[in-house]
Design an enzyme around this catalytic site. Structure first.
Site, PDB file in Angstrom:
ATOM      1  N   GLY A   1      -0.832  -5.001 -11.559  1.00 19.42           N
ATOM      2  CA  GLY A   1      -0.572  -3.659 -12.060  1.00 19.42           C
ATOM      3  C   GLY A   1      -1.006  -3.478 -13.495  1.00 19.42           C
ATOM      4  O   GLY A   1      -0.458  -4.113 -14.409  1.00 19.42           O
TER       5      GLY A   1
ATOM      6  N   CYS B   1       0.839  -1.206   0.000  1.00 16.86           N
ATOM      7  CA  CYS B   1       0.000   0.000   0.000  1.00 16.86           C
ATOM      8  C   CYS B   1       0.871   1.251   0.000  1.00 16.86           C
ATOM      9  O   CYS B   1       1.743   1.406   0.859  1.00 16.86           O
ATOM     10  CB  CYS B   1      -0.917  -0.003   1.219  1.00 16.86           C
ATOM     11  SG  CYS B   1      -1.965   1.473   1.316  1.00 16.86           S
TER      12      CYS B   1
END
Length: 320
Positions: A201, A100
């Protein structure tokens, strides 16, 4: 792909996203073909466990798939305690957040900030793995910044500590979600460790999922933002991986059914007041084109579940 005793049915995993991957969203993605959906991040700080938000994230009844719960923190003992608590509550896999990039998480040295402290990473991983008898997985980024891509070092520590699967987001913390994900680091990690590697991603289409799997050699892909307002992306990706052909676009009637079901699940999960507010975000992702701007704006002004249901019904009736 295998995580401990759990054999996943395919190579598709839902990324944990705070404020997004609640049980309502996870179950929709699972129904559309995701093999695993990881829960929202839960803080290891016991002082916040009695909040509504934490209680929601620790609730596993009604979960349709393998119960994978993500925890975040920087203290090895608190992380071990959080892992134990969640296993007692029904978690079947514990996932550790070291990916994160949010400032409020990183300022506590949690999330991707931990990639600056390899020895602390080792201490946390060892403590959590020793504390529970379920598989422990890890999510990281490629590094802290482009000049310090130490994802391979962290991956090797993870393997040494008994981590069962590693997910890698193809950006550094400094990159946040800007620019494009890079997959060379993920490829290098896959080539140098023996535990399963999951590539994450910018996976927003069936073609991109296949490219990333082929390029990196990863065991699975993890889809995050690409599934927002599009839980059926997992069905589309799986069909493409199996056949090499694109699935026909989802029909309007099915979209209507999915959106209305999602609304009902949100109201049931959070109650009407909070559910209405969470619904605004999710419906905004479903209806995200320029042509749908006016319906989004109207939806966001509504204050009741009945009004929200009605406007979605009306929208699709008008399309037909």
């Amino acid at each position: 792909m295998q995580i401990g005793p759990y054999q996943l049915s395919n190579q598709l995993i839902v990324a944990p996203m705070a404020g997004v991957t609640d049980q309502a969203f996870r179950n929709l993605c699972l129904r559309y073909g995701a093999a695993l959906a990881v829960s929202e991040m839960l803080s290891s700080n016991p002082e916040v466990w009695d909040t509504d938000k934490s209680r929601q994230r620790m609730m596993h009844s009604g979960e349709e798939g393998i119960r994978s719960v993500q925890i975040a923190g920087a203290d090895p003992q608190l992380m071990a305690n959080a892992a134990q608590l969640n296993v007692e509550q029904g978690a079947q896999i514990i996932d550790i957040n070291m990916g994160c990039p949010a400032k409020k998480v990183n300022k506590k040295l949690a999330g991707s900030a931990l990639m600056q402290k390899p020895e602390l990473v080792r201490d946390i991983l060892q403590a959590v793995v020793a504390a529970v008898d379920v598989p422990v997985t890890l999510k990281i980024r490629t590094g802290w910044d482009p000049e310090n891509r130490n994802g391979l070092q962290i991956a090797q520590i993870a393997e040494d500590c008994g981590i069962q699967s590693l997910a890698v987001h193809g950006r550094t913390r400094q990159c946040m979600y800007k620019g494009f994900a890079e997959y060379d680091t993920i490829k290098a990690i896959k080539q140098n460790i023996s535990i399963p590697v999951v590539a994450n991603g910018d996976i927003d289409s069936p073609e991109k999922a296949k490219f990333v799997l082929d390029y990196t050699g990863a065991d699975a892909v993890m889809v995050g933002r690409g599934a927002q307002g599009r839980p059926w992306i997992f069905k589309e990706i799986q069909h493409y991986l199996e056949t090499g052909e694109k699935l026909s676009p989802i029909k309007m009637e099915e979209q209507r059914t999915v959106m209305l079901e999602h609304l009902e699940k949100l109201y049931g999960l959070y109650g009407e007041f909070k559910g209405v507010r969470f619904a605004r975000k999710h419906i905004g992702w479903y209806l995200n084109t320029e042509e749908q701007r006016s319906i989004r704006a109207e939806f966001n002004r509504l204050e009741s579940a009945a009004q929200q249901r009605s406007i979605i019904e009306r929208y699709f009736d008008e399309l037909v």
